[in-house]
Design a protein around this motif. Sequence first.
Motif, PDB file in Angstrom:
ATOM      1  N   ALA A  74      13.508  20.451 -45.848  1.00  0.00           N
ATOM      2  CA  ALA A  74      13.274  21.809 -45.335  1.00  0.00           C
ATOM      3  C   ALA A  74      12.831  22.756 -46.436  1.00  0.00           C
ATOM      4  CB  ALA A  74      14.541  22.325 -44.662  1.00  0.00           C
ATOM      5  N   THR A  78       9.459  24.782 -46.180  1.00  0.00           N
ATOM      6  CA  THR A  78       9.542  26.241 -46.167  1.00  0.00           C
ATOM      7  C   THR A  78       8.558  26.830 -47.171  1.00  0.00           C
ATOM      8  OG1 THR A  78      11.852  26.228 -45.468  1.00  0.00           O
ATOM      9  CG2 THR A  78      11.049  28.229 -46.536  1.00  0.00           C
ATOM     10  N   ILE A  83       7.309  24.957 -42.122  1.00  0.00           N
ATOM     11  CA  ILE A  83       8.531  25.129 -41.351  1.00  0.00           C
ATOM     12  C   ILE A  83       8.339  26.128 -40.213  1.00  0.00           C
ATOM     13  CG2 ILE A  83       9.582  27.046 -42.605  1.00  0.00           C
ATOM     14  CD1 ILE A  83      11.372  23.785 -41.628  1.00  0.00           C
ATOM     15  N   ASP A  84       7.249  26.895 -40.257  1.00  0.00           N
ATOM     16  CA  ASP A  84       6.951  27.814 -39.162  1.00  0.00           C
ATOM     17  C   ASP A  84       6.571  27.065 -37.883  1.00  0.00           C
ATOM     18  OD1 ASP A  84       7.379  29.903 -40.902  1.00  0.00           O
ATOM     19  OD2 ASP A  84       5.261  30.159 -41.396  1.00  0.00           O
ATOM     20  N   SER A  86       7.126  24.190 -34.976  1.00  0.00           N
ATOM     21  CA  SER A  86       8.292  23.578 -34.336  1.00  0.00           C
ATOM     22  C   SER A  86       8.412  22.092 -34.638  1.00  0.00           C
ATOM     23  CB  SER A  86       8.244  23.797 -32.819  1.00  0.00           C
ATOM     24  OG  SER A  86       7.026  23.341 -32.265  1.00  0.00           O
ATOM     25  N   GLN A  89      10.211  22.077 -37.881  1.00  0.00           N
ATOM     26  CA  GLN A  89      11.552  22.628 -37.702  1.00  0.00           C
ATOM     27  C   GLN A  89      12.505  21.541 -37.229  1.00  0.00           C
ATOM     28  OE1 GLN A  89      11.261  26.011 -35.062  1.00  0.00           O
ATOM     29  NE2 GLN A  89       9.762  27.031 -36.366  1.00  0.00           N
TER      30      GLN A  89
END
Length: 413
Positions: A74, A78, A83-84, A86, A89
């Motif tokens: 992560a 990031t 990470i923006d 889905s 994520q």
Amino acid sequence: MTATEQQLTEPLMGPAEALSELFTPAGKHNPHPLYDALWELGPVIPLGPSGTLVLGYDEICTALRDPRFLVTDAEVHTATGMIDHSSWQCFTKIMMFSNSPDHERMRRFSRWAYSPGQVAERRHLAVKAAERWTARLADLEDGGPLDLVEAFATRVPISVTGEMLGIPEADRMALRTAITAATTAFEPIFDRDELLPADAGMDLLVDYLDDLVRERRRQPGDDVVSVMVRDRDATGALSEEELVAGLVMFLIAGVQSPSDLIGTMVRLALRHPAEGRGMTTDDDLVSAFVTETLRYDPPNHVLTRAAGTDVDFYGHRVAAGSRALLVLAAANRDPRRFTDPATFDITRRDNRPLSFGLGPHYCLGAAFARMQAETAVPVLLRRFPRMALAGLPTYRDQLVTRGFARMDVTLTP
């Protein structure tokens, strides 16, 4: 080998051209000549300050065991803004994309589901699914070609994994489409819009598994989801998001690699008919055929690692924060490790391909994927001993997770 196939297997360019071609649609369709061309630059190839390409068997073994090479977790995603999306994520909440201590925590929680005993117990599901879908093929066969990817290679793993997770059959094929879309997030991304299909697929998978977790919490059964919900609630070992993400990955891993492996095995069995026939009667030969398929053309071609610190790696400096692209498929044809590596040979001794990784992050689902392929392909070949290709198969536009998009065959019994 046909003239067209011969043309597809001959290295036709230099290493600089090969590198620029590797992640194009044509390069993904036929990467092995490009790997051969890249070998002219050696087993470790610096790509500038941001990356290193690693082709060598021993070199990749070293990287996969070296704690200084981290998975892209992560924190990494990031920093890059991935990470923006889905898709990432979700992926960064699973053990495959987690470093210590989260990786060990998640692995301990999930290990039981992939134990040898669990894999053995699930073999009957694979036999049942393979027999069911070969029978369906016989009903469909009218002398014309049909797509074996859609009608068999895809159907067996989604049936087996869907049954394990307690997913109703009516929902499975829609999830299968979402699985393939989600795996496109693993590919190198040159434009953020390329992640939109992966995001859409991941959104569907997360929403579906989240709903299934809630349903099993209200009304548990004897499926994997029910057991993991019970264990999570009893121990608190995972967060709710990690539980759902782990189940998403269980579904993806239980379907995508086995499906791609089955398709490639069938293709190779048709190219090597004596070995294909042998698989219908000899379990040891089946195991050797799977192993050599994993070496010769694996379902996973590339792993990525990020250097946690500056690393002196076989005489090359890998800078902290830069990426190392570990080309497993090239290592599996390393001429220093494998004699006549471009030849498919199930009699190889000490055949240990790197297709499921190595070290602390060795794929927990490797035995499960192998079991599905070892079970399904012999059932198919016994039912259709005169099966033949009806044209060259086509590949998906993917390299990291590589497999056929379509493979037309005729099924004369």
